[in-house]
Design a protein around this motif. Structure first.
Motif, PDB file in Angstrom:
ATOM      1  N   TRP A  36       0.736  -1.266   0.179  1.00 29.69           N
ATOM      2  CA  TRP A  36      -0.130  -0.060  -0.093  1.00 29.69           C
ATOM      3  C   TRP A  36       0.793   1.096   0.139  1.00 29.69           C
ATOM      4  O   TRP A  36       0.595   2.288  -0.605  1.00 29.69           O
ATOM      5  CB  TRP A  36      -1.003   0.042   1.262  1.00 29.69           C
ATOM      6  N   VAL A  39       2.108   2.004  -3.487  1.00 31.58           N
ATOM      7  CA  VAL A  39       1.115   2.332  -4.344  1.00 31.58           C
ATOM      8  C   VAL A  39       1.107   3.797  -4.086  1.00 31.58           C
ATOM      9  O   VAL A  39       0.655   4.543  -4.966  1.00 31.58           O
ATOM     10  CB  VAL A  39      -0.124   1.446  -4.182  1.00 31.58           C
ATOM     11  N   ALA A  40       0.852   4.088  -2.910  1.00 33.78           N
ATOM     12  CA  ALA A  40       0.723   5.537  -2.640  1.00 33.78           C
ATOM     13  C   ALA A  40       1.771   6.228  -2.875  1.00 33.78           C
ATOM     14  O   ALA A  40       1.528   7.421  -3.422  1.00 33.78           O
ATOM     15  CB  ALA A  40       0.726   5.677  -1.043  1.00 33.78           C
ATOM     16  N   CYS A  41       3.081   5.853  -2.978  1.00 34.31           N
ATOM     17  CA  CYS A  41       4.213   6.669  -3.272  1.00 34.31           C
ATOM     18  C   CYS A  41       4.084   6.881  -5.251  1.00 34.31           C
ATOM     19  O   CYS A  41       4.470   7.801  -5.551  1.00 34.31           O
ATOM     20  CB  CYS A  41       5.361   6.237  -3.085  1.00 34.31           C
ATOM     21  N   VAL A  42       3.645   5.917  -5.595  1.00 35.54           N
ATOM     22  CA  VAL A  42       3.564   5.775  -7.146  1.00 35.54           C
ATOM     23  C   VAL A  42       2.367   6.984  -7.472  1.00 35.54           C
ATOM     24  O   VAL A  42       2.656   7.779  -8.318  1.00 35.54           O
ATOM     25  CB  VAL A  42       3.066   4.560  -7.798  1.00 35.54           C
ATOM     26  N   ALA A  43       1.310   6.644  -6.689  1.00 35.06           N
ATOM     27  CA  ALA A  43      -0.103   7.717  -7.112  1.00 35.06           C
ATOM     28  C   ALA A  43       0.810   9.391  -6.533  1.00 35.06           C
ATOM     29  O   ALA A  43       0.367  10.243  -7.581  1.00 35.06           O
ATOM     30  CB  ALA A  43      -1.027   7.484  -6.093  1.00 35.06           C
ATOM     31  N   GLY A  44       1.423   9.408  -5.612  1.00 34.10           N
ATOM     32  CA  GLY A  44       1.930  10.780  -5.284  1.00 34.10           C
ATOM     33  C   GLY A  44       2.882  11.278  -6.392  1.00 34.10           C
ATOM     34  O   GLY A  44       2.823  12.333  -6.595  1.00 34.10           O
ATOM     35  N   VAL A  46       2.907  10.446  -9.370  1.00 32.26           N
ATOM     36  CA  VAL A  46       2.119  10.827 -10.709  1.00 32.26           C
ATOM     37  C   VAL A  46       1.719  12.043 -10.481  1.00 32.26           C
ATOM     38  O   VAL A  46       1.568  13.124 -11.537  1.00 32.26           O
ATOM     39  CB  VAL A  46       1.084   9.707 -11.010  1.00 32.26           C
ATOM     40  N   VAL A  47       0.804  12.303  -9.426  1.00 32.30           N
ATOM     41  CA  VAL A  47       0.133  13.717  -9.297  1.00 32.30           C
ATOM     42  C   VAL A  47       1.087  14.773  -9.041  1.00 32.30           C
ATOM     43  O   VAL A  47       1.138  15.862  -9.623  1.00 32.30           O
ATOM     44  CB  VAL A  47      -0.853  13.428  -7.903  1.00 32.30           C
TER      45      VAL A  47
END
Length: 98
Positions: A36, A39-44, A46-47
């Motif tokens: 998790w 995944v949060a690091c990847v989302a951060g 990208v944003v």
């Protein structure tokens, strides 16, 4: 008057695999938390890249700087999460050598 220093005795305690029930479940939970976190690091990441690109294109350098900071934070978080096991193992080895 000099204080006498008593030698420290080794209590003979070390980590073991069978000390508490449920260790495999805890390992699964921690592994899921690592997933998790990544995944949060990847989302951060990208944003942050999107904010950086759009803000730079529009000339808003304050937000572009925030986007750059977000990229660094996301990359640093991924580095620490990915290396968490190695970091803990390293410091555990240092601690056992004291």
């Amino acid at each position: 008057m000099a204080a006498q220093i008593a030698p420290m005795a080794d209590p003979g305690i070390s980590p073991n695999e069978d000390g508490l029930p449920g260790l495999p479940v805890v390992r699964n939970i921690v592994g899921a938390l690592l997933t998790w976190g990544l995944v949060a690091c990847v989302a951060g990441l990208v944003v942050s890249v999107i904010v950086w690109a759009v803000a730079h294109q529009q000339g808003n350098y304050s937000h572009a700087s925030s986007g750059k900071t977000g990229v660094i934070v996301a990359a640093g978080g991924a580095l620490l999460i990915g290396g968490a096991n190695a970091i803990v193992t390293f410091f555990s080895g240092l601690g056992s050598a004291i």
